[in-house]
Design a protein around this motif. Structure first.
Motif, PDB file in Angstrom:
ATOM      1  N   THR A   1       0.835  -1.204   0.000  1.00 11.91           N
ATOM      2  CA  THR A   1       0.000   0.000   0.000  1.00 11.91           C
ATOM      3  C   THR A   1       0.867   1.250   0.000  1.00 11.91           C
ATOM      4  N   GLN A   2       1.912   1.264   0.829  1.00 15.38           N
ATOM      5  CA  GLN A   2       2.791   2.423   0.876  1.00 15.38           C
ATOM      6  C   GLN A   2       3.430   2.696  -0.484  1.00 15.38           C
ATOM      7  N   GLU A   3       3.848   1.635  -1.169  1.00 10.59           N
ATOM      8  CA  GLU A   3       4.466   1.806  -2.490  1.00 10.59           C
ATOM      9  C   GLU A   3       3.469   2.397  -3.483  1.00 10.59           C
ATOM     10  N   LEU A   4       2.233   1.902  -3.463  1.00  9.20           N
ATOM     11  CA  LEU A   4       1.208   2.410  -4.384  1.00  9.20           C
ATOM     12  C   LEU A   4       0.865   3.864  -4.080  1.00  9.20           C
ATOM     13  N   VAL A   5       0.725   4.182  -2.793  1.00  8.56           N
ATOM     14  CA  VAL A   5       0.388   5.550  -2.403  1.00  8.56           C
ATOM     15  C   VAL A   5       1.505   6.502  -2.799  1.00  8.56           C
ATOM     16  N   LYS A   6       2.753   6.085  -2.569  1.00  7.26           N
ATOM     17  CA  LYS A   6       3.887   6.925  -2.946  1.00  7.26           C
ATOM     18  C   LYS A   6       3.923   7.157  -4.461  1.00  7.26           C
ATOM     19  N   LYS A   7       3.551   6.145  -5.233  1.00  9.96           N
ATOM     20  CA  LYS A   7       3.513   6.287  -6.690  1.00  9.96           C
ATOM     21  C   LYS A   7       2.431   7.282  -7.104  1.00  9.96           C
ATOM     22  N   ILE A   8       1.250   7.156  -6.523  1.00  7.87           N
ATOM     23  CA  ILE A   8       0.157   8.088  -6.830  1.00  7.87           C
ATOM     24  C   ILE A   8       0.552   9.506  -6.452  1.00  7.87           C
ATOM     25  N   ASP A   9       1.103   9.652  -5.254  1.00  6.35           N
ATOM     26  CA  ASP A   9       1.490  10.990  -4.779  1.00  6.35           C
ATOM     27  C   ASP A   9       2.585  11.593  -5.648  1.00  6.35           C
ATOM     28  N   SER A  10       3.543  10.749  -6.041  1.00  8.46           N
ATOM     29  CA  SER A  10       4.636  11.231  -6.885  1.00  8.46           C
ATOM     30  C   SER A  10       4.105  11.756  -8.206  1.00  8.46           C
ATOM     31  N   LEU A  11       3.186  11.033  -8.816  1.00 11.52           N
ATOM     32  CA  LEU A  11       2.590  11.486 -10.071  1.00 11.52           C
ATOM     33  C   LEU A  11       1.857  12.807  -9.877  1.00 11.52           C
ATOM     34  N   PHE A  12       1.080  12.902  -8.802  1.00 13.94           N
ATOM     35  CA  PHE A  12       0.333  14.133  -8.543  1.00 13.94           C
ATOM     36  C   PHE A  12       1.271  15.315  -8.349  1.00 13.94           C
ATOM     37  N   LEU A  13       2.297  15.131  -7.528  1.00  8.16           N
ATOM     38  CA  LEU A  13       3.203  16.227  -7.217  1.00  8.16           C
ATOM     39  C   LEU A  13       4.086  16.604  -8.404  1.00  8.16           C
ATOM     40  N   GLU A  14       4.156  15.726  -9.406  1.00 11.49           N
ATOM     41  CA  GLU A  14       4.876  16.036 -10.640  1.00 11.49           C
ATOM     42  C   GLU A  14       3.936  16.589 -11.714  1.00 11.49           C
ATOM     43  N   ASP A  15       2.741  17.025 -11.302  1.00 11.63           N
ATOM     44  CA  ASP A  15       1.741  17.602 -12.203  1.00 11.63           C
ATOM     45  C   ASP A  15       1.212  16.612 -13.228  1.00 11.63           C
ATOM     46  N   ALA A  16       1.226  15.336 -12.851  1.00 16.85           N
ATOM     47  CA  ALA A  16       0.653  14.301 -13.717  1.00 16.85           C
ATOM     48  C   ALA A  16      -0.621  13.772 -13.050  1.00 16.85           C
ATOM     49  N   SER A  17      -1.579  14.678 -12.825  1.00 21.08           N
ATOM     50  CA  SER A  17      -2.787  14.315 -12.088  1.00 21.08           C
ATOM     51  C   SER A  17      -3.604  13.238 -12.796  1.00 21.08           C
ATOM     52  N   GLN A  18      -3.676  13.293 -14.128  1.00 21.77           N
ATOM     53  CA  GLN A  18      -4.466  12.309 -14.859  1.00 21.77           C
ATOM     54  C   GLN A  18      -3.876  10.912 -14.687  1.00 21.77           C
ATOM     55  N   GLU A  19      -2.548  10.806 -14.747  1.00 21.52           N
ATOM     56  CA  GLU A  19      -1.898   9.517 -14.557  1.00 21.52           C
ATOM     57  C   GLU A  19      -2.108   9.007 -13.131  1.00 21.52           C
ATOM     58  N   ALA A  20      -2.044   9.926 -12.155  1.00 24.85           N
ATOM     59  CA  ALA A  20      -2.296   9.543 -10.768  1.00 24.85           C
ATOM     60  C   ALA A  20      -3.724   9.032 -10.610  1.00 24.85           C
ATOM     61  N   PHE A  21      -4.673   9.750 -11.220  1.00 28.38           N
ATOM     62  CA  PHE A  21      -6.072   9.336 -11.162  1.00 28.38           C
ATOM     63  C   PHE A  21      -6.253   7.962 -11.801  1.00 28.38           C
ATOM     64  N   ASP A  22      -5.674   7.758 -12.977  1.00 28.03           N
ATOM     65  CA  ASP A  22      -5.845   6.488 -13.690  1.00 28.03           C
ATOM     66  C   ASP A  22      -5.350   5.312 -12.851  1.00 28.03           C
ATOM     67  N   LEU A  23      -4.206   5.502 -12.167  1.00 26.97           N
ATOM     68  CA  LEU A  23      -3.651   4.440 -11.338  1.00 26.97           C
ATOM     69  C   LEU A  23      -4.579   4.140 -10.168  1.00 26.97           C
ATOM     70  N   ALA A  24      -5.020   5.176  -9.453  1.00 25.83           N
ATOM     71  CA  ALA A  24      -5.903   4.974  -8.303  1.00 25.83           C
ATOM     72  C   ALA A  24      -7.240   4.380  -8.733  1.00 25.83           C
ATOM     73  N   TYR A  25      -7.772   4.874  -9.850  1.00 23.56           N
ATOM     74  CA  TYR A  25      -9.062   4.376 -10.351  1.00 23.56           C
ATOM     75  C   TYR A  25      -8.975   2.890 -10.705  1.00 23.56           C
ATOM     76  N   GLU A  26      -7.904   2.506 -11.378  1.00 22.09           N
ATOM     77  CA  GLU A  26      -7.740   1.100 -11.766  1.00 22.09           C
ATOM     78  C   GLU A  26      -7.647   0.204 -10.533  1.00 22.09           C
ATOM     79  N   LEU A  27      -6.923   0.651  -9.522  1.00 22.97           N
ATOM     80  CA  LEU A  27      -6.795  -0.139  -8.299  1.00 22.97           C
ATOM     81  C   LEU A  27      -8.157  -0.353  -7.643  1.00 22.97           C
ATOM     82  N   VAL A  28      -8.948   0.705  -7.544  1.00 24.98           N
ATOM     83  CA  VAL A  28     -10.257   0.593  -6.902  1.00 24.98           C
ATOM     84  C   VAL A  28     -11.205  -0.239  -7.749  1.00 24.98           C
ATOM     85  N   GLN A  29     -11.161  -0.055  -9.063  1.00 29.19           N
ATOM     86  CA  GLN A  29     -12.013  -0.857  -9.955  1.00 29.19           C
ATOM     87  C   GLN A  29     -11.685  -2.341  -9.844  1.00 29.19           C
ATOM     88  N   ASN A  30     -10.435  -2.650  -9.533  1.00 34.38           N
ATOM     89  CA  ASN A  30     -10.013  -4.049  -9.409  1.00 34.38           C
ATOM     90  C   ASN A  30     -10.200  -4.590  -8.000  1.00 34.38           C
TER      91      ASN A  30
END
Length: 279
Positions: free
Chosen positions: A22-51
């Motif tokens: 979980t920590q690794e996934l959260v860090k990945k989402i946060d890293s994408l967001f903080l790098e101004d890649a909000s859509q990529e962060a959203f796609d990753l989180a959305y896919e995880l929840v959908q699965n």
């Protein structure tokens, strides 16, 4: 252009003790967001929840990303945040999500609901500065600029380096037609985050308010060169170009700002400028 308050939430919730995966996934989402890649962060989180991933931290991240532009679906944000809050046994995370729900209510302009949520957090040292920052934005939106500045100063006394608070305080002084004070806050923000196009754009607009059109135009051009899809920068440049009597160029920028969804993001003030100058 105000600074996104979502940055506060992603900053204050990085360090909860969860499983390594979980920590690794959260860090990945946060890293994408903080790098101004909000859509990529959203796609990753959305896919995880959908699965089927219902970890409260993952649900939390997806909820917050639902209020980011261009996604901007606050009702879905609220649904995921409330689900995360119901599942967590971590009191700190539960309080953090309480703050986030207030942020969603703010984005929906449900100001009374947001203030009610924030009231619970104002006595908690860890969340007080962030709760004050959202309160500041609510009173700013309601035109209570002096009260908003008072709240902002209290927040910055607690957290002197809270970037969204610093930038948005500058905006409050612009609303009060005090560009020198606004510039002091924007330059303070620029020291904390150099070369940020939103901050550069705001500095440029403060110089416009001071009457220094040449410097204003240079700074807004620099901002657009870094962030060419920022509709607010085109709006600001249109004001400068109008003052310089470059009406055709100003109208081009007005149309560009509208094309980039200025009306949905920031309101219809640009239409007055368009109607006054553009055929």
């Amino acid at each position: 252009m105000k600074y996104s308050l979502t940055l506060i939430v992603f900053t204050i919730l990085l360090n909860f003790s969860y499983g390594q995966r979980t920590q690794e996934l959260v860090k990945k989402i946060d890293s994408l967001f903080l790098e101004d890649a909000s859509q990529e962060a959203f796609d990753l989180a959305y896919e995880l929840v959908q699965n089927g991933n219902e970890d409260p931290l993952i649900l939390h991240r997806l909820g917050m990303l639902y209020i980011e532009f261009p996604i901007n679906q606050p009702q879905k944000a609220l649904t995921h945040l409330q689900r995360a809050q119901s599942l967590t046994t971590d009191d700190s995370l539960r309080n953090g999500i309480h703050l986030d729900i207030a942020q969603v209510y703010y984005s929906m302009m449900k100001y009374d609901d947001a203030l009610e949520k924030l009231e619970i957090l104002l006595d908690q040292e860890y969340y007080r500065a962030s709760a004050l920052t959202i309160s500041m934005s609510i009173f700013s939106d309601q035109g209570q600029y002096e009260k908003a500045i008072e709240i902002a100063r209290e927040a910055l006394a607690l957290e002197p380096y809270l970037l969204p608070t610093i930038v948005n305080t500058g905006f409050l002084f612009l609303n009060l037609e005090q560009p020198d004070s606004a510039l002091a806050y924007f330059e303070r923000a620029d020291e904390l985050k150099p070369n940020d196009p939103v901050i550069i754009n705001n500095i440029g607009f403060a110089y416009y308010k001071k009457g220094n059109l040449s410097k204003s135009l240079d700074l807004i051009n620099e901002s657009i060169s870094i962030y060419p899809t920022n509709s607010y920068a085109y709006r600001n440049r249109a004001y400068v170009l109008t003052e310089l009597d470059k009406i055709d160029e100003a109208c081009n920028d007005i149309n560009k700002a509208i094309e980039l969804d200025y009306l949905n993001r920031y309101g219809d003030d640009i239409l007055e400028l368009k109607n006054s100058n553009c055929k």
